[in-house]
Design an enzyme around this catalytic site. Structure first.
Site, mmCIF file in Angstrom:
data_model
loop_
_atom_site.group_PDB
_atom_site.id
_atom_site.type_symbol
_atom_site.label_atom_id
_atom_site.label_comp_id
_atom_site.label_asym_id
_atom_site.label_seq_id
_atom_site.Cartn_x
_atom_site.Cartn_y
_atom_site.Cartn_z
ATOM 1 N N ARG A 166 31.544 30.110 43.623
ATOM 2 C CA ARG A 166 32.234 31.419 43.730
ATOM 3 C C ARG A 166 31.283 32.587 43.460
ATOM 4 O O ARG A 166 31.655 33.566 42.822
ATOM 5 C CB ARG A 166 33.408 31.505 42.747
ATOM 6 C CG ARG A 166 34.434 30.419 42.882
ATOM 7 C CD ARG A 166 35.317 30.610 44.112
ATOM 8 N NE ARG A 166 36.387 29.633 44.083
ATOM 9 C CZ ARG A 166 36.326 28.431 44.663
ATOM 10 N NH1 ARG A 166 35.247 28.082 45.353
ATOM 11 N NH2 ARG A 166 37.340 27.599 44.584
ATOM 12 N N SER A 239 43.575 32.243 43.039
ATOM 13 C CA SER A 239 43.167 31.889 41.670
ATOM 14 C C SER A 239 42.660 33.135 40.964
ATOM 15 O O SER A 239 41.774 33.822 41.473
ATOM 16 C CB SER A 239 42.017 30.869 41.705
ATOM 17 O OG SER A 239 42.400 29.753 42.450
ATOM 18 N N GLU A 335 38.200 36.120 38.640
ATOM 19 C CA GLU A 335 37.606 35.952 39.976
ATOM 20 C C GLU A 335 37.747 37.194 40.871
ATOM 21 O O GLU A 335 36.790 37.562 41.551
ATOM 22 C CB GLU A 335 38.231 34.727 40.655
ATOM 23 C CG GLU A 335 37.533 34.355 41.944
ATOM 24 C CD GLU A 335 38.090 33.091 42.577
ATOM 25 O OE1 GLU A 335 37.874 32.004 42.024
ATOM 26 O OE2 GLU A 335 38.732 33.211 43.635
HETATM 27 P P1 FAD Z 1 38.513 41.636 50.000
HETATM 28 O O1 FAD Z 1 39.480 41.226 48.946
HETATM 29 O O2 FAD Z 1 38.905 42.735 50.902
HETATM 30 O O3 FAD Z 1 37.120 41.974 49.324
HETATM 31 C C1 FAD Z 1 36.547 41.101 48.368
HETATM 32 C C2 FAD Z 1 35.181 41.652 47.956
HETATM 33 O O4 FAD Z 1 34.280 41.583 49.040
HETATM 34 C C3 FAD Z 1 35.238 43.116 47.551
HETATM 35 O O5 FAD Z 1 34.288 43.294 46.508
HETATM 36 C C4 FAD Z 1 34.784 43.860 48.789
HETATM 37 O O6 FAD Z 1 34.161 45.082 48.478
HETATM 38 C C5 FAD Z 1 33.789 42.874 49.387
HETATM 39 N N1 FAD Z 1 33.716 42.888 50.867
HETATM 40 C C6 FAD Z 1 34.728 42.654 51.729
HETATM 41 N N2 FAD Z 1 34.257 42.654 52.997
HETATM 42 C C7 FAD Z 1 32.924 42.917 52.919
HETATM 43 C C8 FAD Z 1 31.870 43.042 53.883
HETATM 44 N N3 FAD Z 1 32.092 42.907 55.199
HETATM 45 N N4 FAD Z 1 30.630 43.316 53.444
HETATM 46 C C9 FAD Z 1 30.374 43.464 52.114
HETATM 47 N N5 FAD Z 1 31.329 43.356 51.169
HETATM 48 C C10 FAD Z 1 32.580 43.072 51.562
HETATM 49 N N6 FAD Z 1 39.211 32.086 47.739
HETATM 50 C C11 FAD Z 1 38.514 30.926 47.789
HETATM 51 O O7 FAD Z 1 37.286 30.926 47.605
HETATM 52 N N7 FAD Z 1 39.128 29.741 48.035
HETATM 53 C C12 FAD Z 1 40.465 29.653 48.234
HETATM 54 O O8 FAD Z 1 40.991 28.564 48.470
HETATM 55 C C13 FAD Z 1 41.238 30.851 48.169
HETATM 56 N N8 FAD Z 1 42.582 30.830 48.321
HETATM 57 C C14 FAD Z 1 43.288 31.976 48.210
HETATM 58 C C15 FAD Z 1 44.698 31.918 48.353
HETATM 59 C C16 FAD Z 1 45.458 33.059 48.252
HETATM 60 C C17 FAD Z 1 46.974 32.973 48.395
HETATM 61 C C18 FAD Z 1 44.838 34.309 48.028
HETATM 62 C C19 FAD Z 1 45.657 35.575 47.977
HETATM 63 C C20 FAD Z 1 43.452 34.387 47.884
HETATM 64 C C21 FAD Z 1 42.676 33.213 47.969
HETATM 65 N N9 FAD Z 1 41.276 33.243 47.821
HETATM 66 C C22 FAD Z 1 40.549 32.074 47.911
HETATM 67 C C23 FAD Z 1 40.581 34.508 47.559
HETATM 68 C C24 FAD Z 1 40.265 35.335 48.850
HETATM 69 O O9 FAD Z 1 41.130 34.982 49.887
HETATM 70 C C25 FAD Z 1 38.824 35.124 49.326
HETATM 71 O O10 FAD Z 1 37.917 35.488 48.320
HETATM 72 C C26 FAD Z 1 38.517 35.943 50.596
HETATM 73 O O11 FAD Z 1 37.242 35.605 51.086
HETATM 74 C C27 FAD Z 1 38.576 37.447 50.373
HETATM 75 O O12 FAD Z 1 38.475 38.063 51.641
HETATM 76 P P2 FAD Z 1 38.985 39.541 51.908
HETATM 77 O O13 FAD Z 1 38.601 39.904 53.278
HETATM 78 O O14 FAD Z 1 40.428 39.644 51.583
HETATM 79 O O15 FAD Z 1 38.111 40.344 50.853
HETATM 80 P P1 NAP Z 2 44.060 21.232 42.452
HETATM 81 O O1 NAP Z 2 43.972 20.364 43.652
HETATM 82 O O2 NAP Z 2 45.332 21.261 41.659
HETATM 83 O O3 NAP Z 2 42.850 20.904 41.475
HETATM 84 C C1 NAP Z 2 42.687 21.646 40.256
HETATM 85 C C2 NAP Z 2 41.241 21.991 40.106
HETATM 86 O O4 NAP Z 2 40.490 20.813 39.938
HETATM 87 C C3 NAP Z 2 40.746 22.673 41.335
HETATM 88 O O5 NAP Z 2 40.631 24.008 41.024
HETATM 89 C C4 NAP Z 2 39.443 21.996 41.686
HETATM 90 O O6 NAP Z 2 38.303 22.807 41.435
HETATM 91 C C5 NAP Z 2 39.341 20.814 40.741
HETATM 92 N N1 NAP Z 2 39.257 19.554 41.496
HETATM 93 C C6 NAP Z 2 40.262 18.869 42.089
HETATM 94 N N2 NAP Z 2 39.800 17.729 42.638
HETATM 95 C C7 NAP Z 2 38.473 17.703 42.398
HETATM 96 C C8 NAP Z 2 37.428 16.777 42.705
HETATM 97 N N3 NAP Z 2 37.674 15.649 43.372
HETATM 98 N N4 NAP Z 2 36.180 17.091 42.307
HETATM 99 C C9 NAP Z 2 35.913 18.216 41.644
HETATM 100 N N5 NAP Z 2 36.850 19.124 41.320
HETATM 101 C C10 NAP Z 2 38.125 18.861 41.681
HETATM 102 O O7 NAP Z 2 43.703 22.756 42.859
HETATM 103 P P2 NAP Z 2 44.532 23.860 43.627
HETATM 104 O O8 NAP Z 2 44.720 25.018 42.741
HETATM 105 O O9 NAP Z 2 45.712 23.259 44.319
HETATM 106 O O10 NAP Z 2 43.495 24.324 44.743
HETATM 107 C C11 NAP Z 2 43.034 23.437 45.739
HETATM 108 C C12 NAP Z 2 41.712 23.928 46.281
HETATM 109 O O11 NAP Z 2 41.860 25.220 46.867
HETATM 110 C C13 NAP Z 2 40.644 24.067 45.200
HETATM 111 O O12 NAP Z 2 39.401 23.724 45.735
HETATM 112 C C14 NAP Z 2 40.700 25.537 44.859
HETATM 113 O O13 NAP Z 2 39.455 26.037 44.392
HETATM 114 C C15 NAP Z 2 41.076 26.171 46.191
HETATM 115 N N6 NAP Z 2 41.849 27.410 45.965
HETATM 116 C C16 NAP Z 2 41.159 28.506 45.581
HETATM 117 C C17 NAP Z 2 41.831 29.707 45.368
HETATM 118 C C18 NAP Z 2 41.069 30.959 45.008
HETATM 119 O O14 NAP Z 2 41.632 32.027 45.038
HETATM 120 N N7 NAP Z 2 39.800 30.854 44.677
HETATM 121 C C19 NAP Z 2 43.212 29.773 45.529
HETATM 122 C C20 NAP Z 2 43.873 28.612 45.891
HETATM 123 C C21 NAP Z 2 43.188 27.424 46.113
HETATM 124 P P3 NAP Z 2 37.644 23.832 42.489
HETATM 125 O O15 NAP Z 2 38.482 25.045 42.431
HETATM 126 O O16 NAP Z 2 36.313 24.058 41.894
HETATM 127 O O17 NAP Z 2 37.626 23.222 43.828
#
Ligand code: FAD
Ligand code: NAP
Length: 339
Positions: A166, A239, A335
């Site tokens: 991340r 998250s 995050e």
């Molecule tokens: P924004 O929220 O608009 O911006 C995020 C940051 O990036 C800000 O600092 C902004 O200034 C910067 N930015 C945006 N665009 C640019 C650009 N073109 N150049 C430079 N800087 C820029 N994230 C995960 O990693 N894994 C997941 O599974 C995941 N699941 C999610 C589920 C839900 C329901 C939600 C709401 C969010 C989730 N996220 C997840 C977080 C998010 O979706 C990601 O981080 C996504 O990449 C953000 O994209 P955005 O376009 O909305 O960015």
């Molecule tokens: P989950 O499956 O309930 O698992 C809980 C956590 O355990 C996850 O966050 C994941 O870490 C870790 N995990 C699960 N299985 C693993 C494995 N085999 N090896 C190592 N780590 C493991 O998680 P969840 O909340 O439903 O999310 C599922 C996936 O979507 C995850 O990868 C999560 O990161 C991603 N997600 C991200 C966001 C966001 O906003 N960043 C939002 C929703 C979902 P990791 O997170 O490091 O993968």
């Protein structure tokens, strides 16, 4: 002059938390020329420019005294197609999930585990988006960014992006790099990652023994739809905390006290704890105060029931951090990007 700049615009529709703050100025960039015009506009008026995509990783805690520039550039193209490896480039403003679906419809594998992540292509490298065992660094083939300090374009290789859990160079140098387009190395043959969380089990339940990349994408979409709140219905930023990396010694001590602790060994010997487990165990799951709360099904997700302010959400997050630190001696890092 194609850039349309508006004054005093509510950002409620432009952040997935649905927090209602005002931007002093707001514009959408549909081209590189719009981007440059917006930056010039900011310079002339001595107003900072805040670039956003889909607003799905933002926590807005006050009115934004800036020009908020929403990336709305569109388009993708195949750059090379050799030996089963296909490099696809997409513009920063392309919505992420439709782009993933587009690559799958072309018979390309690589992005399926990252299905249904909200946001845009351009923001994806910011925190090296990841889910179900895949991060964009695993399929990354380069990107082009504008250096806002010099006005020059620069192409980045994988090594130059400093991708980590991340995290990336672009997050480490906030406001410097404006990502214009991103390239992905995808495969004609599927190299599937099924061993993470409930992915394989879901496919088995569906009677799919030999899945395609599209099958994996659909399975992940169904898992995510069951677990995660839809921001269009309930405001959230996914998250809210990163999963903390702790020493093996601390993880072992916690495991002794809490045998059901969820912890995963990392290649460097550290342990990754599931932040959601810690928060749930501390009793926060389903907590609500005014319109700020912790989701009922996923304790890692903070939610806005309608009228929460960014400061109320921040205050709740800080209370959770303090509680987790006191109970488990673990520091949770937020995050979303806070403004
Ligand atoms: P924004 O929220 O608009 O911006 C995020 C940051 O990036 C800000 O600092 C902004 O200034 C910067 N930015 C945006 N665009 C640019 C650009 N073109 N150049 C430079 N800087 C820029 N994230 C995960 O990693 N894994 C997941 O599974 C995941 N699941 C999610 C589920 C839900 C329901 C939600 C709401 C969010 C989730 N996220 C997840 C977080 C998010 O979706 C990601 O981080 C996504 O990449 C953000 O994209 P955005 O376009 O909305 O960015
Ligand atoms: P989950 O499956 O309930 O698992 C809980 C956590 O355990 C996850 O966050 C994941 O870490 C870790 N995990 C699960 N299985 C693993 C494995 N085999 N090896 C190592 N780590 C493991 O998680 P969840 O909340 O439903 O999310 C599922 C996936 O979507 C995850 O990868 C999560 O990161 C991603 N997600 C991200 C966001 C966001 O906003 N960043 C939002 C929703 C979902 P990791 O997170 O490091 O993968």
């Amino acid at each position: 002059m194609s850039l349309q700049v508006q004054s005093q615009v509510s950002l409620k529709p432009f952040n997935s938390f649905g927090v209602d703050v005002q931007a002093r100025f707001f514009a959408e960039a549909h081209s590189d020329a719009d981007v440059r015009e917006a930056l010039a506009y900011g310079l002339e008026r001595k107003v900072p420019v805040l670039v956003i995509g889909g607003g799905s990783n933002l926590l807005l805690t006050a009115d934004i005294d800036s020009l908020v520039l929403r990336m709305a550039t569109r388009g993708s193209r195949v750059l090379s197609d050799e030996g089963g490896k296909v490099v696809v480039e997409a513009e920063a403003g392309e919505p992420w999930h439709p782009f993933v679906q587009h690559t799958l419809s072309m018979g390309l594998s690589g992005l399926e585990n990252l299905s249904l992540i909200p946001g845009t292509v351009g923001a994806a490298p910011m925190q090296n988006i990841g889910a179900y065992g895949v991060e964009i660094k695993d399929v990354f083939a380069g990107l082009t960014a504008l250096d806002r300090q010099t006005g020059e374009l620069r192409d980045f290789t994988l090594q130059e992006c400093n991708f980590a859990y991340r995290d990336s160079l672009f997050k480490q140098e906030p406001g410097r790099w404006l990502i214009l387009r991103v390239r992905f190395a995808l495969d004609r043959a599927a190299h599937l990652h099924l061993e993470y969380g409930p992915v394989r089990q879901r496919l088995t339940e569906q009677g799919i023994e030999h899945p395609t990349a599209s099958d994996v994408s659909q399975a992940i979409c169904s898992i995510r739809n069951e677990k995660l709140p839809d921001p269009a219905v309930l405001g959230n930023a996914g998250s809210f905390f990163k999963n903390p990396l702790v020493s093996a010694a601390l993880a072992a001590r916690l495991k002794g006290e809490y045998p059901d602790l969820v912890a995963y060994a990392q290649p460097d010997g550290q342990m990754k704890l599931a932040a959601g487990w810690l928060i749930e165990r501390a009793g926060w799951k389903g907590f609500r105060e005014a319109d700020a709360g912790v989701h009922k099904l996923q304790a890692l997700v903070l939610v806005n029931y309608g009228g929460a302010t960014g400061l109320q959400l921040l205050n709740l997050a800080q209370r959770i951090q303090k509680d987790i630190s006191e109970r488990f001696h673990v520091d949770l890092e937020m995050e979303p990007n806070r403004y």
